[in-house]
Design an enzyme around this catalytic site. Sequence first.
Site, PDB file in Angstrom:
ATOM      1  N   LYS A 158       9.629  22.044  49.303  1.00  0.00           N
ATOM      2  CA  LYS A 158      11.008  21.686  49.670  1.00  0.00           C
ATOM      3  C   LYS A 158      11.539  22.597  50.767  1.00  0.00           C
ATOM      4  CE  LYS A 158      12.767  19.894  45.312  1.00  0.00           C
ATOM      5  NZ  LYS A 158      13.799  20.087  44.284  1.00  0.00           N
ATOM      6  N   LEU A 203       8.498  17.349  38.893  1.00  0.00           N
ATOM      7  CA  LEU A 203       8.743  16.587  37.665  1.00  0.00           C
ATOM      8  C   LEU A 203       8.750  15.101  37.999  1.00  0.00           C
ATOM      9  CD1 LEU A 203       9.525  16.640  34.637  1.00  0.00           C
ATOM     10  CD2 LEU A 203      11.909  16.938  35.353  1.00  0.00           C
ATOM     11  N   HIS A 208      19.003  12.506  36.418  1.00  0.00           N
ATOM     12  CA  HIS A 208      19.813  13.381  37.278  1.00  0.00           C
ATOM     13  C   HIS A 208      21.112  13.720  36.535  1.00  0.00           C
ATOM     14  CE1 HIS A 208      21.632  14.191  41.514  1.00  0.00           C
ATOM     15  NE2 HIS A 208      22.024  15.073  40.612  1.00  0.00           N
ATOM     16  N   LYS A 237      23.576   7.312  45.357  1.00  0.00           N
ATOM     17  CA  LYS A 237      23.960   7.013  43.985  1.00  0.00           C
ATOM     18  C   LYS A 237      24.677   5.672  43.936  1.00  0.00           C
ATOM     19  CE  LYS A 237      24.305  11.926  43.117  1.00  0.00           C
ATOM     20  NZ  LYS A 237      25.197  13.094  43.275  1.00  0.00           N
ATOM     21  N   GLU A 275      23.510  20.759  40.316  1.00  0.00           N
ATOM     22  CA  GLU A 275      22.642  19.616  40.012  1.00  0.00           C
ATOM     23  C   GLU A 275      21.393  20.046  39.257  1.00  0.00           C
ATOM     24  OE1 GLU A 275      23.283  16.725  43.897  1.00  0.00           O
ATOM     25  OE2 GLU A 275      21.356  17.677  43.572  1.00  0.00           O
ATOM     26  N   GLU A 288      19.982  22.014  43.042  1.00  0.00           N
ATOM     27  CA  GLU A 288      20.773  22.623  44.105  1.00  0.00           C
ATOM     28  C   GLU A 288      22.245  22.624  43.698  1.00  0.00           C
ATOM     29  OE1 GLU A 288      21.109  19.170  47.360  1.00  0.00           O
ATOM     30  OE2 GLU A 288      19.085  19.468  46.593  1.00  0.00           O
ATOM     31  N   ASN A 290      26.078  21.640  45.125  1.00  0.00           N
ATOM     32  CA  ASN A 290      26.885  20.967  46.147  1.00  0.00           C
ATOM     33  C   ASN A 290      28.216  21.689  46.242  1.00  0.00           C
ATOM     34  OD1 ASN A 290      25.611  17.954  44.763  1.00  0.00           O
ATOM     35  ND2 ASN A 290      24.899  18.958  46.600  1.00  0.00           N
ATOM     36  N   ARG A 292      31.178  21.222  47.440  1.00  0.00           N
ATOM     37  CA  ARG A 292      32.297  20.373  47.879  1.00  0.00           C
ATOM     38  C   ARG A 292      32.774  19.544  46.691  1.00  0.00           C
ATOM     39  NH1 ARG A 292      27.502  17.632  48.846  1.00  0.00           N
ATOM     40  NH2 ARG A 292      27.463  15.652  47.731  1.00  0.00           N
ATOM     41  N   ARG A 338      30.057   2.476  42.633  1.00  0.00           N
ATOM     42  CA  ARG A 338      30.406   2.598  44.056  1.00  0.00           C
ATOM     43  C   ARG A 338      30.396   1.208  44.681  1.00  0.00           C
ATOM     44  NH1 ARG A 338      27.695   8.005  46.699  1.00  0.00           N
ATOM     45  NH2 ARG A 338      27.939   9.341  44.871  1.00  0.00           N
TER      46      ARG A 338
END
Length: 449
Positions: A158, A203, A208, A237, A275, A288, A290, A292, A338
């Site tokens: 990564k 994995l 998530h 998402k 996350e 990670e 986020n 915001r 969404r």
Amino acid sequence: MFNRILIANRGEIALRIIRACRELGVSPVCVHSTADADGPWLDWADETICIGPGPSVDSYLRMDRLISAAECTHADAIHPGYGFLSENAEFASVCRDSGFTFIGPSPEAMALLGDKVSCKRMARKAGTPVFPGTEGEIEEIDEAITVAREIGFPVIVKAAFGGGGRGMRIVRGDDELADAVESAAQEAAAAFGNGSVYVEKYLEKARHFEVQTIGDGRGNAVHLYERDCTSQRRHQKLVEEAPAAGVDPEKRDHVCESAARLIGSAEYGGAATVEFLMDHEQNFYMLEVNTRVQVEHPVTEMITGVDIVQEGIRVAAGEPLSIRQEDISVDGHAIECRINAEDPDRNFMPQAGLIETFDPPGGPGVRLDTHARSGYRIPPNYDSMIGKLIVHAPTREQAIARSLEALRQFRIGPMKTSISLHRRLLDRPEFRTADFDIKWVERWLADET
Ligand code: MV4
């Protein structure tokens, strides 16, 4: 509290921030591009100011123009929303140096958590579970091979500064590792200006899971429990929910508390999301952070009653957190769909143009966060998300039923939207039983055709 906030964003999140400003007695100012000159959300700002042409690089991403706009309109703070410059530490720094409060973390906290290698190091110290892998960034390929053999294949390479799946390589044997490290580093250097990469265990099947936190910038932080964002397609998402279904309460409390410790240890100010991936035995591994407010923050607001956007503004103004951990509890279940202007039957092709029909749903427990209305012309320049339908009900089953009826009553035309997809998705056995993983939507859609 601030007198005036410049909103450096557009669409539904600009409107969400306007609403938060009003309730706090703050005057909202909106910037906009020429493509957004007739954006319905601008009607609700105290002042609007054009910052350039349609392309984001010439408007919403122009730091110089945003700072000028803040000066011209006498704002004292700048809210970045999500996307655009929201996770740009240089912008946070430019705001500060220009005399404006950036509503979000300090550039230092943002940089520490935005770099996945330093974030992982801090997580280990805070007791936040992470994937086994290289200690830091790879300097010698031999070190990566040694670690990969130790943890066992498959592993994933990564980019420390990557995002949205870019700069990632899955590696299934030692012979592929050197090439994968090389190409991931090159891709990352080209895309993010930094070729730093690391290796960790890969994995295969996971959910998530993400923890909402808020820090005060002085080392205190609380968590607002978690969201499940497993239903996604190509890193976009589609549906998010809170709380995550079927998770052991003790394991869940433990991971949420560890996330709040991590955010506190970074002296982070504002809303942050930690996350994780969760395996089939409910083990958690941090992905990670986020730095915001996220698109899906409303599901957490619905189950906790905390206004995350207002809280972020309050802490940026130097106020202490208005909530204590022991006062935060979960009430019921919330689901967000969404609503994207795209055609699910034509490879999700974006649908710009005039909205002629816009009949929104309503009723108990139904919340619609949208800037769209009938007569609004969707510009072709930006993200296709035109709103979010958020439903709150006592149980997950009731939230699904309530969402399905709200989706059935939601009419948008003539363009295609993701409403039809959501009606099928929420009715799938994988979703109804929460027996799903991050690849399930893609498998389902591929099977259908
Ligand atoms: C992973 C993973 C499996 N194992 N890391 C994708 C984007 C980036 N934020 C992290 N991602 C992943 N990292 C390990 N060690 C699988 C993914 C992943 C993914 C993660 C969350 C949501 C959707 C995803 C889709 C594909 C891959």
